[in-house]
Design an enzyme around this catalytic site. Sequence first.
Site, PDB file in Angstrom:
ATOM      1  N   HIS A  57       0.842  -1.192   0.000  1.00  0.00           N
ATOM      2  CA  HIS A  57       0.000   0.000   0.000  1.00  0.00           C
ATOM      3  C   HIS A  57       0.879   1.244   0.000  1.00  0.00           C
ATOM      4  O   HIS A  57       1.479   1.596   1.022  1.00  0.00           O
ATOM      5  CB  HIS A  57      -0.922  -0.013   1.224  1.00  0.00           C
ATOM      6  CG  HIS A  57      -1.837  -1.199   1.236  1.00  0.00           C
ATOM      7  ND1 HIS A  57      -1.428  -2.429   1.687  1.00  0.00           N
ATOM      8  CD2 HIS A  57      -3.115  -1.352   0.824  1.00  0.00           C
ATOM      9  CE1 HIS A  57      -2.430  -3.303   1.559  1.00  0.00           C
ATOM     10  NE2 HIS A  57      -3.465  -2.686   1.046  1.00  0.00           N
ATOM     11  N   HIS A  68     -27.075 -17.868  24.306  1.00  0.00           N
ATOM     12  CA  HIS A  68     -26.095 -17.641  25.370  1.00  0.00           C
ATOM     13  C   HIS A  68     -25.317 -18.901  25.748  1.00  0.00           C
ATOM     14  O   HIS A  68     -24.456 -18.847  26.617  1.00  0.00           O
ATOM     15  CB  HIS A  68     -26.794 -17.069  26.615  1.00  0.00           C
ATOM     16  CG  HIS A  68     -27.175 -15.623  26.470  1.00  0.00           C
ATOM     17  ND1 HIS A  68     -27.930 -15.167  25.420  1.00  0.00           N
ATOM     18  CD2 HIS A  68     -26.869 -14.526  27.224  1.00  0.00           C
ATOM     19  CE1 HIS A  68     -28.100 -13.847  25.541  1.00  0.00           C
ATOM     20  NE2 HIS A  68     -27.466 -13.447  26.611  1.00  0.00           N
ATOM     21  N   HIS A  90      -4.806   3.890  -2.906  1.00  0.00           N
ATOM     22  CA  HIS A  90      -4.774   3.110  -1.663  1.00  0.00           C
ATOM     23  C   HIS A  90      -3.856   1.901  -1.785  1.00  0.00           C
ATOM     24  O   HIS A  90      -3.226   1.485  -0.825  1.00  0.00           O
ATOM     25  CB  HIS A  90      -6.194   2.647  -1.319  1.00  0.00           C
ATOM     26  CG  HIS A  90      -6.269   1.746  -0.132  1.00  0.00           C
ATOM     27  ND1 HIS A  90      -6.486   2.197   1.142  1.00  0.00           N
ATOM     28  CD2 HIS A  90      -6.127   0.401  -0.022  1.00  0.00           C
ATOM     29  CE1 HIS A  90      -6.483   1.188   1.986  1.00  0.00           C
ATOM     30  NE2 HIS A  90      -6.267   0.076   1.297  1.00  0.00           N
ATOM     31  N   GLU A 105     -17.128  -6.587  24.640  1.00  0.00           N
ATOM     32  CA  GLU A 105     -16.230  -7.743  24.719  1.00  0.00           C
ATOM     33  C   GLU A 105     -15.025  -7.561  23.801  1.00  0.00           C
ATOM     34  O   GLU A 105     -13.895  -7.904  24.148  1.00  0.00           O
ATOM     35  CB  GLU A 105     -16.978  -9.023  24.328  1.00  0.00           C
ATOM     36  CG  GLU A 105     -18.192  -9.337  25.201  1.00  0.00           C
ATOM     37  CD  GLU A 105     -19.441  -8.567  24.802  1.00  0.00           C
ATOM     38  OE1 GLU A 105     -19.422  -7.878  23.760  1.00  0.00           O
ATOM     39  OE2 GLU A 105     -20.444  -8.648  25.542  1.00  0.00           O
TER      40      GLU A 105
END
Lengths: 684, 684
Positions: B49, B490, B279, B428
Amino acid sequence: MQNPTFPSCDERSLVNIEDLRARHPDHWNKATAIRVLALDAVKAANSGHSGMPMGMADVATVLFEKHLKFDASQPNWADRDRFILSAGHGSMLLYALMYLTGYSDISMEEIKNFRQMGARTAGHPEFGHAAGIETTTGPLGQGIANSVGFAMAEASLQARFGKKIVDHHTYVIAGDGCLMEGVSQEAIGLAGKQKLGNLIVLWDDNGITIDGKVSISDVTDQMARFEASGWSVFSCDGHDPEAIDAAIAQAKQSPLPSMIACKTHIALGSSAQDTSKGHGALTDDTLIADTRTAYGWAHAPFDIPADLLSEWRQIGARGAIARQEWEIRFATMSGTKQAEFTRQMSGETPKKLSAAIKRFKQEASEGGKAVATRKASELALGVINSVLPETIGGSADLTGSNNTLTPDLGTFDADNRKGRHVSYGIREHGMASAMNGMALHGGVLPYGGTFMVFTDYARPAMRLSALMNIRVAYVMTHDSIGLGEDGPTHQPVEHLAAIRAIPNMTVFRPADTVETAEAWELAVQLDGPSMLALTRQNLPIVRTEHKTKNLSAQGAYILAEAQGKRMAILMASGSEVSVALEARRILENEGIGVRVVSMPSWELFEQQDEAYRKRVLPAGPVRVAVEAGIRQGWDKWLCGERGNWKKADFVGMDSFGASAPAGELFEHFGITAEATAQKVRDLL
Amino acid sequence: MQNPTFPSCDERSLVNIEDLRARHPDHWNKATAIRVLALDAVKAANSGHSGMPMGMADVATVLFEKHLKFDASQPNWADRDRFILSAGHGSMLLYALMYLTGYSDISMEEIKNFRQMGARTAGHPEFGHAAGIETTTGPLGQGIANSVGFAMAEASLQARFGKKIVDHHTYVIAGDGCLMEGVSQEAIGLAGKQKLGNLIVLWDDNGITIDGKVSISDVTDQMARFEASGWSVFSCDGHDPEAIDAAIAQAKQSPLPSMIACKTHIALGSSAQDTSKGHGALTDDTLIADTRTAYGWAHAPFDIPADLLSEWRQIGARGAIARQEWEIRFATMSGTKQAEFTRQMSGETPKKLSAAIKRFKQEASEGGKAVATRKASELALGVINSVLPETIGGSADLTGSNNTLTPDLGTFDADNRKGRHVSYGIREHGMASAMNGMALHGGVLPYGGTFMVFTDYARPAMRLSALMNIRVAYVMTHDSIGLGEDGPTHQPVEHLAAIRAIPNMTVFRPADTVETAEAWELAVQLDGPSMLALTRQNLPIVRTEHKTKNLSAQGAYILAEAQGKRMAILMASGSEVSVALEARRILENEGIGVRVVSMPSWELFEQQDEAYRKRVLPAGPVRVAVEAGIRQGWDKWLCGERGNWKKADFVGMDSFGASAPAGELFEHFGITAEATAQKVRDLL
């Protein structure tokens, strides 16, 4: 009666229950029916979440009474508004609403069996348990992210079938947890860019999470945050029915997606109000009795007075007229259009698909051109997209690499709702969750791509595709170290194993253009989700025979038989099938008879009868599997089914990859035909 | 020389290269050295890049020249500022800076070998490849999320060792991709709440992603978004060194985390400027030649003029004085304090740990109390946290459920930097990524908890813990259907398999309090990351003998031997070990001799020598594995190592779970002692 005192939450004013009751007695009674059902069901189950339904009952009541377009007797009416309970732990809010308004799947018996084995009223709303549960929620942030897909599907169908047939809203109740999860930002950003004016999020702004006040972990000004991503924002007192009504009415007028901050008190009216205790299961008898007293509710547990139930049932029937009017409008469409709408909503695929795929396979096989399977996927999608106008593709900012865009799709955006390719942005998780929403809405068959290593980002939503068993196709390219120089952060190694681990998920790893087309033919017809693992690098055509029958449908098949006595079986998937064929050539030259089994899909192979599996993988000879991923799971085929662990080995990865040109990496990690042949020699 | 014309990006003004060169010639030359090295290295590799380093060279030059506290000759100096390249695809920016400033690990040879096998200059920055690479980046959003952990670790160490010893900043370069990924929101929210004034994010605001303009997928006002989460925001022309300098100086003054929007032109000065082509890898000879001309750069590829290199090397040596002053301050600390600082930064554990754990195990074993392993974990952490002042625990809003908070920790926040428990919020992924940052910073041993099913949310960061092989402990509770009523969303089913699939990750699933303490003793000393899979439900003590030796260190061991002739081996982990023991009791009563092998960690068992593995799992008898998860991976132990597929079976899950009380679920899914005993009978 004395008004009990309520512990205050410093950020919000005291609430006066008597005042609420007095000002809007009819509304109060309706909303309180929800509250006590939540209290009673959680008490009976001795688990669950009482406080959220108690806090959001007013908002939900106003929504269902005044705004939500639905007919409880026809929960699958295509043009209904969708109601998504993103804060899925408050499932009793949804079940109470469904019972009260008269959804036939949710009886009082179900309410009483909340969270018990076999009940439709699971701990969190489970799609498929009852008509009217639009999506499975519970993993936080998923509902709000699904809702973006619901709203996109609606916009697409409206563009294709007209506003007379498709014109509805998607309403979401989301909590602080939904908004803290990162996926919510991806959803908010995507919805803002897409100007989804049909999407309205009701934020349960109660200031409380499990660990305490929201302020212990977050200081975000949520309204400013939504506004920053192009949403309209409103706020209201979440216990004042007039304010709620006005806010929703305003939101419906906005051409942008709307967020309404509903200031609420979790566990309203109980001694646990405005506390994290109120978030969980309120089971204390005194607390419950005191709360009922505060509510002015004199009825027994699970007892809803007949007149009140009747009022609720009228709400449930309110949409019948709109639904009948819709049916009349629908009937005025041409028969072809009606049939097409029905077909797309039902997910049936047209008969001509099979012939088109066969033709494509025959040409690909005879053309014999080596292309990457990601390119083969684009070519196959060219066929599929022309046969299935309901597909909506997309990529998480890797369109040219994932090859998801076929020439005639156009870009789906606010200016072109007929476009069929979505620029999802760098939002793998949001993309997957939006695709779930599209599939759930119906009328759209979503597929979306990224690099396979980033299934890790999309995984929570992919698991929900599988749990709900809905048709979503994940186009995962750059499926091994064949990705090359980008290195180990971008090279999947454990991902085939990790995705195969998800129940209900069908993984395809096609070996060439023919198998890629077969994978697509299956993916768009499966009941559940699928992932296509596709290469960056070119692969030769291996299916030069058996061009037309879909052999991938059996999961694994004999691609090349041993010449003479079969002394070894090589199993492989994807890019390693041609490696196995080359190893076979080497070994056959040495007089070692080798069968090559192509295994594009373990899951489909497992579904075959034992006789077929035995025919493809008979007991006895040496077995070597070749796959540019980890061994985990392969032992099942190497020895667990009918092999012999002493005579089996594996050629693949047992570590992360490295940054180098792809060819060098395959040499470096020993995934070559010669290494495979040597394993066979060693075992013999 | 004519100034070539540059395609404009509608959102930003045209840039005049000649003007930039003329106004700040010294700066221009330094920054352009970065630009041409990026061009040359990408050209040589034919991949990579180019555009990001070309666009951000000015910002990076000002940062390194004027602000970053570092000494290239001592890249591991504890009090250096940390520089995180979150937009890891722009790795040549970092490598060029490291070469130019004189980091010894990055020679010109390495620059020339960019992206080649064995080079330190991998496609994306890889932690461990060279001193000075602070973290592995590439998966977008991870760097910015790591940086929150870096900044928290700094704040914690400063509180513990004083500002004279610990007083540095964490600087991040992040791109649009980083900011679109959901994890960035979790990071931003956490940093804002934590008021991390030592954290400064430089946003490469170039308006371009791989698929085109940012505006095709996002309309977010990023400055408003950061501000909404409690950040200071600034902006500057990312090519004006004075403006950049001023913005960074302002940001350093803020008591809040700061974001500086640096308006830049990707692939500055090339014909690919302001385009998505810019890019990627710019390899066209004419484009490169024209760009060099526009830059006024007349030197050969990889040739940095000696005087310019010398200026850069002075920048690299600029921090030597500060570093020496720091060393003097450090030397004035007490010897004990010096030793403790050094110990914590090095990650050594104190000798007294082992004795403390042994004592705890003995008491637990003799106390014999049945507790959930999540509770056992809390008890063991009580010991560990008192011995290791460098631990920082936390939970993603499930503190009471994950049992991560021990009594003496206190809460880490802006008002109490000595606190050692973090309220991560419902984040999380952000938690895991922040923990990576803490571990990388050094001086902190992070652990954090959530429900095991939500490893799916944290997975991209967990993979990076493993790829970097850093010490992070994941406390994953509610590790099976034993979670009960919350239901399948869950309940982990496939998660043990999915986490075991990650190379370098050590998974512990302890069977009781003794094994839990052993797992913790190992987790805080391992070189890499670990996950503890812990139950919600109570488990009896199974380790009533062998209390003191750490048997879990061998991964698997004989827990109970067959009485008389051994006819079967039962293997189990965690909550199913007691199921296996009960099955053994049933079978022994029938005269069937059964060995029970507890397998708390597959990874550690694999590391044992063959003789030990053979002793624990000898060839021959019937084998049944019991684990409340899927079978995937178990075949290795059932038949792949030295078993016999005809004589092996598995008791566990092969579908998602359900919502019901835990006891009923184990019955329903057949994970019981009787079912296990029956499998043995069937096989015999």
